[in-house]
Enzyme design. Structure first.
Site, short mmCIF file in Angstrom:
data_model
loop_
_atom_site.label_atom_id
_atom_site.label_comp_id
_atom_site.label_asym_id
_atom_site.label_seq_id
_atom_site.Cartn_x
_atom_site.Cartn_y
_atom_site.Cartn_z
N CYS A 201 -0.40 7.29 -0.57
CA CYS A 201 -1.48 7.67 -1.49
C CYS A 201 -1.41 9.12 -1.95
CB CYS A 201 -2.84 7.40 -0.86
SG CYS A 201 -3.18 8.42 0.59
N SER B 196 0.86 -1.18 0.00
CA SER B 196 0.00 0.00 0.00
C SER B 196 0.90 1.23 0.00
CB SER B 196 -0.92 -0.01 1.23
OG SER B 196 -1.83 1.05 1.17
#
Length: 142
Positions: A12, A9
């Site tokens: 972002c 991940s």
């Protein structure tokens, strides 16, 4: 490590629609780019990879680098935009997911799809060809 399943991940902020969208030029992307440089040379690379990020990642240059790296390593991929609401969770923020597996391994739904002939879109996702991203619903391997 010899972990066969990886969950990634990356930060972002370089991809969010509300941000500057600097993509691979954002300093926060450098660790993920470095990881993508190293993964192909690992002695024990993973057999499965799951990548999660914000909506916006699916149109990023980073997504292209990720897919190119994975396909070059012999992975097939499936991509989805999903929201928790689809699974009964009262939270509506959509997220991008990429599932990758070694081409020699089968997807759990591959036997049923192959028996029924499957459609072109499912075949495209299975081979990693094209840029189709499954958005919600229950088709295409959800």
């Amino acid at each position: 490590f010899a972990a066969s399943v990886w969950l990634l991940s990356p930060p972002c902020q370089p991809f969010t629609r509300q941000g500057l969208q600097k993509d691979t030029a954002d300093a926060r992307s450098q660790s993920f780019l470095r990881l993508l440089d190293v993964v192909p040379s690992l002695r024990h690379p993973p057999t499965h990879i799951l990548v999660e990020n914000v909506v916006g990642f699916e149109t990023s240059e980073m997504r292209g680098v990720l897919r190119e790296t994975l396909h070059g390593m012999g992975f097939t991929t499936r991509e989805h935009i999903l929201t928790p609401r689809q699974f009964g969770v009262p939270y509506s923020r959509p997220r991008y997911f990429l599932l990758a597996k070694r081409a020699s391994l089968k997807w759990a739904d591959e036997g049923a799809t192959a028996a029924s002939g499957g459609d072109a879109r499912q075949q495209q996702q299975r081979t990693g060809a094209g840029d189709d991203i499954e958005k919600g619903g229950s088709g295409g391997g959800n």
